[in-house]
Design an enzyme around this catalytic site. Structure first.
Site, PDB file in Angstrom:
ATOM      1  N   ASP A   1       4.054  37.948  -0.939  1.00 34.04           N
ATOM      2  CA  ASP A   1       2.623  37.697  -0.796  1.00 34.04           C
ATOM      3  C   ASP A   1       2.434  36.996   0.553  1.00 34.04           C
ATOM      4  O   ASP A   1       3.381  36.455   1.122  1.00 34.04           O
ATOM      5  CB  ASP A   1       2.153  36.811  -1.950  1.00 34.04           C
ATOM      6  CG  ASP A   1       0.745  36.294  -1.760  1.00 34.04           C
ATOM      7  OD1 ASP A   1      -0.154  37.124  -1.551  1.00 34.04           O
ATOM      8  OD2 ASP A   1       0.549  35.064  -1.798  1.00 34.04           O
TER       9      ASP A   1
ATOM     10  N   ASP B   1      -0.927  34.883   1.925  1.00 36.99           N
ATOM     11  CA  ASP B   1      -1.616  33.588   1.894  1.00 36.99           C
ATOM     12  C   ASP B   1      -1.012  32.669   0.838  1.00 36.99           C
ATOM     13  O   ASP B   1      -0.882  33.050  -0.325  1.00 36.99           O
ATOM     14  CB  ASP B   1      -3.105  33.790   1.607  1.00 36.99           C
ATOM     15  CG  ASP B   1      -3.786  34.577   2.708  1.00 36.99           C
ATOM     16  OD1 ASP B   1      -3.692  34.155   3.867  1.00 36.99           O
ATOM     17  OD2 ASP B   1      -4.379  35.635   2.412  1.00 36.99           O
TER      18      ASP B   1
ATOM     19  N   SER C   1      -0.104  42.013  -0.696  1.00 37.81           N
ATOM     20  CA  SER C   1      -1.203  41.050  -0.563  1.00 37.81           C
ATOM     21  C   SER C   1      -2.514  41.631  -1.078  1.00 37.81           C
ATOM     22  O   SER C   1      -2.678  42.850  -1.140  1.00 37.81           O
ATOM     23  CB  SER C   1      -1.351  40.675   0.926  1.00 37.81           C
ATOM     24  OG  SER C   1      -2.534  39.953   1.155  1.00 37.81           O
TER      25      SER C   1
ATOM     26  N   ASP D   1       2.323  33.039  -5.195  1.00 35.70           N
ATOM     27  CA  ASP D   1       1.759  31.722  -5.521  1.00 35.70           C
ATOM     28  C   ASP D   1       0.511  31.774  -6.399  1.00 35.70           C
ATOM     29  O   ASP D   1       0.096  30.746  -6.921  1.00 35.70           O
ATOM     30  CB  ASP D   1       1.413  30.969  -4.232  1.00 35.70           C
ATOM     31  CG  ASP D   1       0.162  31.512  -3.552  1.00 35.70           C
ATOM     32  OD1 ASP D   1      -0.748  30.725  -3.265  1.00 35.70           O
ATOM     33  OD2 ASP D   1       0.089  32.732  -3.318  1.00 35.70           O
TER      34      ASP D   1
ATOM     35  N   ASN E   1      -2.773  36.854  -8.775  1.00 34.18           N
ATOM     36  CA  ASN E   1      -2.588  38.274  -8.445  1.00 34.18           C
ATOM     37  C   ASN E   1      -1.135  38.616  -8.135  1.00 34.18           C
ATOM     38  O   ASN E   1      -0.821  39.765  -7.833  1.00 34.18           O
ATOM     39  CB  ASN E   1      -3.506  38.688  -7.286  1.00 34.18           C
ATOM     40  CG  ASN E   1      -3.257  37.896  -6.010  1.00 34.18           C
ATOM     41  OD1 ASN E   1      -2.611  36.849  -6.016  1.00 34.18           O
ATOM     42  ND2 ASN E   1      -3.780  38.395  -4.908  1.00 34.18           N
TER      43      ASN E   1
END
Length: 267
Positions: A9, A11, A44, A216, A219
């Protein structure tokens, strides 16, 4: 332990709080991954065109599971895309009118779209994640594009309540998932990051036991549960840490790069 594929991922995971990463350190890691025949995938909720911009030298040889799995591109070749039925788009936009504190970006294959009446601050924030973002008079009037998902933004303290309300209001039309920082994505049922990774696994003949994933937020849950090796960031949401096999240091402590160096040594 053999790892043939790594998915990260961006962000809150690969990127630090300044929306960047240690490029020199990663360049060395990536070179070692190539030598070991390990595929590197960016998974992402963000737009493909934005994700490419983080890897200007190597984007052409990377694979992207963008828009939370709704758009999969490998080495600049389109592998898969999901499409929300146009009637569902209209129905969902009508439902979202009930949510007064929310802001909406409609995410399409050619571009993302935002109502020109949205606050300038929100549009500017959105343009960080959607490098192709068009201001339009009315989201209901978008034609000539394939719509992947809705990207919503709410005050952070409202997110948990809004997620429940959206589940109830949407029924089986779309699935709301948290993507961190007050953001909620509405995605097509069954089309998530894990599904996108499976498209690439099939292409390359890689099984789940040979896959390592890092995340984190909500999703990331499916891809963490799917992988043989899964890592939650130290800054991850509690439910993410529950699903992942291991919790590592935070995104601001270069948790992904530290762990990748260890994995490569042991691979």
């Amino acid at each position: 332990m053999t790892i043939k594929m790594v998915a990260v991922d961006m962000d809150g995971t690969f990127l630090n709080s300044q929306q960047d990463y240690d490029r020199k350190r990663f360049a060395n890691i990536y070179q070692e991954m190539k030598e070991q025949g390990i595929r590197f995938v960016i998974a992402s909720g963000n737009q493909y065109y934005q994700l490419k911009s983080f890897f200007p030298e190597i984007a052409k040889e990377l694979s992207f599971v963008a828009e939370n799995g709704a758009y999969v591109v490998s080495e600049e070749k389109e592998i898969f895309y999901g499409e929300i039925d146009p009637k569902t788009v209209v129905d969902v936009l009508t439902i979202l009118e009930q949510f007064e504190d929310g802001h909406t970006i409609l995410c399409g294959k050619n571009s993302a779209y935002v109502n020109e009446k949205e606050p300038a601050e929100f549009i500017q924030h959105g343009s960080k994640y959607y490098h192709r973002l068009k201001k339009v008079p009315d989201l209901l009037e978008i034609e000539e594009d394939i719509i992947f998902k809705f990207a919503l933004s709410f005050p952070v303290q409202q997110v948990e309540i809004v997620l429940e309300q959206l589940h109830e209001a949407l029924g089986d039309k779309l699935v709301p998932v948290s993507s961190g920082h007050g953001d909620i994505d509405l995605i097509i049922s069954g089309i998530h990051k894990a599904n996108g990774l499976m498209q690439l696994q099939e292409l390359w003949g890689i099984n789940a036991e040979e896959l390592a994933t890092f995340g984190d937020s909500g999703n990331d849950l499916e891809m963490l549960a799917h992988a043989g090796h899964s890592f939650a960031m130290g800054n991850a949401q509690p439910k993410v840490k529950e699903v992942a096999q291991k919790t590592i240091s935070s995104n601001d402590e270069q948790g992904v790069l530290v762990t990748l160096e260890q994995l490569l040594q042991n691979n």
